[in-house]
Design a protein around this motif. Structure first.
Motif, PDB file in Angstrom:
ATOM      1  N   GLN A 117       0.866  -1.239  -0.093  1.00 45.71           N
ATOM      2  CA  GLN A 117      -0.208   0.042   0.032  1.00 45.71           C
ATOM      3  C   GLN A 117       0.893   1.316  -0.072  1.00 45.71           C
ATOM      4  O   GLN A 117       0.341   2.292  -0.661  1.00 45.71           O
ATOM      5  CB  GLN A 117      -0.941   0.065   1.181  1.00 45.71           C
ATOM      6  CG  GLN A 117      -2.030  -1.054   1.485  1.00 45.71           C
ATOM      7  CD  GLN A 117      -2.832  -1.094   2.388  1.00 45.71           C
ATOM      8  OE1 GLN A 117      -2.374  -0.896   3.552  1.00 45.71           O
ATOM      9  NE2 GLN A 117      -4.133  -1.308   2.529  1.00 45.71           N
ATOM     10  N   GLN A 118       1.989   1.276   0.783  1.00 47.29           N
ATOM     11  CA  GLN A 118       2.803   2.526   0.895  1.00 47.29           C
ATOM     12  C   GLN A 118       4.259   2.371   0.042  1.00 47.29           C
ATOM     13  O   GLN A 118       4.873   3.603   0.231  1.00 47.29           O
ATOM     14  CB  GLN A 118       3.053   2.426   2.246  1.00 47.29           C
ATOM     15  CG  GLN A 118       2.140   2.565   3.407  1.00 47.29           C
ATOM     16  CD  GLN A 118       1.118   3.845   3.403  1.00 47.29           C
ATOM     17  OE1 GLN A 118       1.724   4.752   2.847  1.00 47.29           O
ATOM     18  NE2 GLN A 118      -0.001   3.732   3.604  1.00 47.29           N
ATOM     19  N   ARG A 119       4.087   1.345  -0.864  1.00 47.41           N
ATOM     20  CA  ARG A 119       5.248   1.307  -1.713  1.00 47.41           C
ATOM     21  C   ARG A 119       5.692   2.764  -2.440  1.00 47.41           C
ATOM     22  O   ARG A 119       6.687   3.089  -2.660  1.00 47.41           O
ATOM     23  CB  ARG A 119       5.372   0.180  -2.621  1.00 47.41           C
ATOM     24  CG  ARG A 119       6.673  -0.158  -3.371  1.00 47.41           C
ATOM     25  CD  ARG A 119       7.829  -0.789  -2.369  1.00 47.41           C
ATOM     26  NE  ARG A 119       8.923  -1.276  -2.861  1.00 47.41           N
ATOM     27  CZ  ARG A 119       9.677  -2.094  -2.486  1.00 47.41           C
ATOM     28  NH1 ARG A 119       9.803  -1.897  -0.894  1.00 47.41           N
ATOM     29  NH2 ARG A 119      10.671  -2.771  -2.779  1.00 47.41           N
ATOM     30  N   GLY A 120       4.724   3.110  -3.041  1.00 52.90           N
ATOM     31  CA  GLY A 120       4.927   4.303  -3.820  1.00 52.90           C
ATOM     32  C   GLY A 120       5.519   5.733  -3.050  1.00 52.90           C
ATOM     33  O   GLY A 120       6.468   6.421  -3.441  1.00 52.90           O
ATOM     34  N   ALA A 121       4.862   5.779  -1.807  1.00 57.73           N
ATOM     35  CA  ALA A 121       5.530   6.789  -1.004  1.00 57.73           C
ATOM     36  C   ALA A 121       6.791   6.523  -0.363  1.00 57.73           C
ATOM     37  O   ALA A 121       7.818   7.537  -0.335  1.00 57.73           O
ATOM     38  CB  ALA A 121       4.755   6.937   0.232  1.00 57.73           C
ATOM     39  N   ALA A 122       7.330   5.329  -0.434  1.00 61.35           N
ATOM     40  CA  ALA A 122       8.427   4.789   0.171  1.00 61.35           C
ATOM     41  C   ALA A 122       9.596   5.156  -0.837  1.00 61.35           C
ATOM     42  O   ALA A 122      10.734   5.651  -0.848  1.00 61.35           O
ATOM     43  CB  ALA A 122       8.579   3.156   0.570  1.00 61.35           C
ATOM     44  N   VAL A 123       9.079   4.891  -2.191  1.00 60.31           N
ATOM     45  CA  VAL A 123      10.064   5.258  -3.355  1.00 60.31           C
ATOM     46  C   VAL A 123      10.424   6.685  -3.583  1.00 60.31           C
ATOM     47  O   VAL A 123      11.591   7.097  -3.571  1.00 60.31           O
ATOM     48  CB  VAL A 123       9.435   4.715  -4.604  1.00 60.31           C
ATOM     49  CG1 VAL A 123      10.241   5.238  -5.930  1.00 60.31           C
ATOM     50  CG2 VAL A 123       9.599   3.311  -4.739  1.00 60.31           C
ATOM     51  N   ILE A 124       9.486   7.342  -3.228  1.00 65.45           N
ATOM     52  CA  ILE A 124       9.623   8.988  -3.279  1.00 65.45           C
ATOM     53  C   ILE A 124      10.467   9.491  -2.167  1.00 65.45           C
ATOM     54  O   ILE A 124      11.303  10.215  -2.523  1.00 65.45           O
ATOM     55  CB  ILE A 124       8.042   9.562  -3.355  1.00 65.45           C
ATOM     56  CG1 ILE A 124       7.379   9.412  -4.603  1.00 65.45           C
ATOM     57  CG2 ILE A 124       8.209  11.136  -3.054  1.00 65.45           C
ATOM     58  CD1 ILE A 124       5.845   9.879  -4.575  1.00 65.45           C
ATOM     59  N   LYS A 125      10.447   8.733  -0.994  1.00 59.66           N
ATOM     60  CA  LYS A 125      10.979   9.178   0.057  1.00 59.66           C
ATOM     61  C   LYS A 125      12.508   8.935  -0.138  1.00 59.66           C
ATOM     62  O   LYS A 125      13.478   9.768   0.278  1.00 59.66           O
ATOM     63  CB  LYS A 125      10.420   8.340   1.231  1.00 59.66           C
ATOM     64  CG  LYS A 125      11.210   9.072   2.453  1.00 59.66           C
ATOM     65  CD  LYS A 125      10.633   8.372   3.985  1.00 59.66           C
ATOM     66  CE  LYS A 125      11.271   8.845   4.990  1.00 59.66           C
ATOM     67  NZ  LYS A 125      10.980   8.102   6.327  1.00 59.66           N
ATOM     68  N   ALA A 126      12.864   7.745  -0.775  1.00 61.95           N
ATOM     69  CA  ALA A 126      14.105   7.409  -0.966  1.00 61.95           C
ATOM     70  C   ALA A 126      14.724   7.932  -2.207  1.00 61.95           C
ATOM     71  O   ALA A 126      16.136   8.518  -2.068  1.00 61.95           O
ATOM     72  CB  ALA A 126      14.139   5.901  -1.165  1.00 61.95           C
TER      73      ALA A 126
END
Length: 339
Positions: free
Chosen positions: A234-243
């Motif tokens: 669910q949160q993978r897109g946000a994790a990619v943006i953060k990284a």
């Protein structure tokens, strides 16, 4: 200007937001033949806003410099009447990105206006057989508005991208089991391409040492599958943006290729994939008139929802929650636009 499906020059494929990040990863794969067929010529129509046309010229130069045998022509443009004419496929990537401090409803308002206009352009200029994939977020609701704005094109011709979430789920299970992602099949993404989506592995099979095991049996960690696994997808897109400080582009482009290739070539026997499609028959209790991600199988360019899968209470609760969010988005969008 069509190839084997109706002419000599090639399939006409539109990509919007063509000067952007996702398109930069996507266009080479389409032009190389990875999506519509290794012997199927293509003509690329590349649409972007006027200020991006100089960047788009650079993308065109690079595509020319790839010297790809199937790429018959490239048409960069900022005009809908050029971009949408006689299309075989439309991949609608371009949308306004969410800016800091922007509410989801503000993003929705800006983007549904874009997709209303593009739906009207499809209605006016494209073939009625055109297959339309909406990628720009909020993808499900943008897709619904585009479909409503093109009433003479069958709603079944419209879909939105949840294949990236599907691929993420498949990969997480594969890594957990220590097998290649190709050994994991029949994960399901239910609902919205948002943090309410439900990655479901109750029907997933994992090939381990030549035997197909149910996912829960293969992973042997129910708490992870019902907790961190779901949250990670669910949160993978946000994790990619953060990284990365940029959104998922390479993986989104790969998912677009997978989605469109399956429409053109069909899904393997015994397998299903996830895509956001029009809910009309009340499948799995999902309300009508939504674009909702279901498990589907595809043959002869037509999808059908995989029916009859057992749904437990845990799954039903999560499927209902994401449907509720989609209904709220739809109603907000319709109020903005009056469609």
């Amino acid at each position: 200007m069509n190839g084997k499906d109706g002419g000599e020059l090639g399939n006409l494929i539109l990509v919007t937001g063509a000067a952007g990040q996702i398109a930069y990863s996507l266009l080479f794969s389409i032009a190389k033949g990875d999506v519509f067929g290794k012997d199927q010529p293509v003509i690329l129509l590349l649409l972007d806003i006027t200020p991006m046309l100089p960047v788009l010229d650079g993308v065109v130069m690079e595509l020319q410099d790839c010297a790809l045998p199937l790429l018959r022509d490239i048409v960069p443009t900022d005009k809908e009447e050029v971009a949408f004419k006689d299309l075989d496929a439309a991949i609608l990537v371009g949308s306004m990105p969410r800016k800091e401090g922007m509410e989801r409803k503000d993003l929705l308002k800006a983007n549904v206006a874009i997709f209303k206009s593009q739906g009207a352009a499809l209605e006016k200029y494209a073939k009625k057989t055109v297959k339309v994939l909406v990628v720009g977020n909020p993808a499900n609701t943008n897709c619904l508005i585009a479909a409503k704005s093109a009433p003479s094109i069958p709603k079944e011709n419209f879909s939105c991208l949840t294949r990236l979430d599907h691929n993420r789920a498949r990969s997480q299970v594969a890594m957990r089991c220590g097998v290649p992602a190709t050994h994991v099949k029949n994960v399901i993404i239910w609902g919205n391409h948002s943090s309410t989506q439900y990655p479901d592995v109750h029907h997933c099979l994992v090939n381990m040492s030549g035997s197909e095991l149910a996912c829960f049996e293969a992973v042997k960690d129910d708490a992870w599958l019902k907790g961190d696994f779901i949250a990670t997808v669910q949160q993978r897109g946000a994790a990619v943006i953060k990284a990365r400080k940029l959104s998922s582009a390479m993986s989104a482009a790969k998912a677009i290729c997978d989605h469109m290739r399956d429409i053109w070539s069909g899904t393997p026997e015994g397998e299903f994939i996830s895509m956001g499609v029009y809910s009309s028959a009340n499948s799995y209790g999902v309300p009508e008139d939504l674009i909702y991600s279901f498990p589907v199988q595809i043959k002869d360019k037509n999808w059908k929802i995989v029916e009859g899968l057992a749904i437990n209470d845990f799954s039903q609760m999560k499927m209902d929650a994401t449907a509720a969010e989609l209904m709220e988005e739809r109603d907000t969008a319709v109020a903005f636009l009056g469609v």
